[in-house]
Design an enzyme around this catalytic site. Structure first.
Site, PDB file in Angstrom:
ATOM      1  CG  ASP A 187      -1.969   1.095   1.147  1.00 25.49           C
ATOM      2  OD1 ASP A 187      -2.291   1.530   0.022  1.00 25.49           O
ATOM      3  OD2 ASP A 187      -2.471   1.519   2.202  1.00 25.49           O
ATOM      4  CD  GLU A 271      -5.749   0.779  -2.355  1.00 25.61           C
ATOM      5  OE1 GLU A 271      -6.888   0.764  -1.915  1.00 25.61           O
ATOM      6  OE2 GLU A 271      -4.884   1.566  -1.932  1.00 25.61           O
ATOM      7  CB  CYS A 324     -11.553  -5.298  11.057  1.00 25.82           C
ATOM      8  SG  CYS A 324     -10.760  -6.608  12.011  1.00 25.82           S
ATOM      9  CB  CYS A 327     -13.927  -9.708  12.427  1.00 24.52           C
ATOM     10  SG  CYS A 327     -14.173  -7.945  12.726  1.00 24.52           S
ATOM     11  CB  CYS A 343     -11.493  -4.445  15.246  1.00 22.17           C
ATOM     12  SG  CYS A 343     -13.056  -5.090  14.608  1.00 22.17           S
ATOM     13  CB  CYS A 346     -12.564  -9.329  16.162  1.00 20.26           C
ATOM     14  SG  CYS A 346     -11.311  -8.406  15.248  1.00 20.26           S
ATOM     15  CG  ASP A 353      -0.216   3.384   6.602  1.00 21.20           C
ATOM     16  OD1 ASP A 353      -1.293   3.793   6.114  1.00 21.20           O
ATOM     17  OD2 ASP A 353       0.665   4.134   7.038  1.00 21.20           O
TER      18      ASP A 353
HETATM   19 ZN   LIG Z   1     -12.328  -7.055  13.636  1.00 18.98          ZN
END
Ligand SMILES: [Zn+2]
Length: 373
Positions: A187, A271, A324, A327, A343, A346, A353
């Protein structure tokens, strides 16, 4: 496989004049051809072929108003329509920006010599149609193969180069298989140059950062000098020289990083640039970052071809930063300033990054049906 060989040229004053004429004429034809394409598309919804554009060049030469085009190597003029064709192919296939008109103010001026040039290694000179023998330091031999297009360019500090494409007539190696274990996601960073899904942060080298800092100082100094003054001219040359140095440092660095990534992995997921964003009037720093990223991806792509590796592209519309990677929770409240986040689903802790580059890898492999969604 095509490989480029680049040499420094030392034209005489007269040859320099002829180069200027060639730069100007090829730029004129390129802009004229782009205008024709846009106009006819708007009028009839049709696309003009390169064949028709080249016929148009012959007509321009005969209309009595463009006699100066006759003084220029005609194959180079046709090379300009080929360049435009390539720009459109990039636009449609790779979703790069719409072809732009060329300006005499562009820092690098260039023109193509598709054929009929002669390389004389022993005497350190290259013969160019309409120009003659130009002194050239041929510091390394050309590789074996067929000579393809040569490109003559002039940098903003006034140095001349010729880059010669040689086709060694060998096939690219077959692409290696790849899996989750030997694919890396990469990235673009805001702070770092790039971040990989393995957790590596690749920072710009210090000497490049120093040069960029110095560029800010010099540019400010230049803006304060009086227009038309001798001092302003001097300051402008300093800025041009530093631009060149930065560009060289950046290319060296990108070569090192791209070679390493290609040799250590079977597939690399990246990307692509946000095309709609490129039309917006965003800040100069972002513009430079985008340009630098796309030249990095170009290097990755041709090196991947050489070594039988695969580049997987995903569109930037996939929200790689906000999801995330553990999850799949979508964090809509995230802002540009959030470097780390937890998150709420989870409880995984994320570096912004690294999480994004893991997602880039995931999305790319899902696209290949190599992992489940
Ligand atoms: Zn998560």
């Amino acid at each position: 496989m095509l490989k480029a060989y680049k040499y420094r040229m030392y034209p005489t004053k007269e040859q320099e004049e002829m180069f200027f004429q060639h730069f100007g004429a090829c730029r004129f034809i390129y802009n004229w051809a782009l205008e024709q394409k846009i106009k006819i598309y708007e009028q009839d919804g049709k696309s003009v072929s390169r064949f028709d554009l080249n016929k148009g060049i012959t007509m321009l030469k005969r209309d009595g108003k463009h006699d100066w085009l006759k003084e220029v190597n005609s194959q180079s003029l046709q090379g300009a329509t080929l360049n435009l064709d390539n720009a459109f192919t990039k636009f449609f296939r790779e979703k790069m920006g719409f072809p732009k008109f060329k300006s005499r103010k562009n820092p690098v001026q260039a023109y193509n010599v598709p054929q009929n040039y002669k390389v004389d290694i022993e005497n350190n000179r290259i013969y160019l149609p309409k120009i003659g023998n130009v002194k050239t330091i041929l510091h390394r031999p050309l590789g074996d193969g067929d000579l393809k297009t040569a490109t003559v360019s002039r940098t903003s500090s006034g140095k001349y180069y010729i880059s010669i494409l040689v086709d060694d007539n060998r096939e690219f190696p077959e692409k290696s298989d790849f899996s989750v274990n030997d694919t890396v996601g990469v990235d673009v960073g805001i702070k770092d140059f790039a971040i990989t899904s393995n957790g590596d942060k690749i920072d710009n080298p210090r000497h490049l950062k120093n040069s960029m800092k110095r560029l800010k100082v010099l540019s400010k100094r230049l803006s304060r000098k009086q227009k038309g003054s001798k001092n302003r001219n001097k300051a402008r040359q300093q800025v041009a020289k530093l631009h060149e140095k930065i560009s060289n440092q950046r290319h060296d660095f990108q070569h090192k990083v791209s070679t390493k990534l290609v040799s250590e992995n079977q597939a690399i997921a990246v990307e692509t640039l946000n095309v709609s964003g490129m039309f917006k009037n965003h800040c100069l720093a972002q513009h430079i970052a985008d340009a630098s990223w796309s030249s990095f991806i170009t290097k990755l792509e041709y090196k991947a071809e050489w070594y039988g590796k695969t580049i997987l592209r995903i569109g930037r519309f996939e929200p790689s930063t906000k999801i995330c990677n553990v999850c799949g929770y979508y964090n809509s409240s995230m802002t540009l300033a959030d470097r780390k986040w937890k998150c709420p689903e989870c409880n995984a802790n994320h570096d912004r990054d690294i999480n994004a580059s893991i997602n880039i890898k995931k999305f790319a492999l899902q696209g290949q049906n190599l992992i489940g969604i």
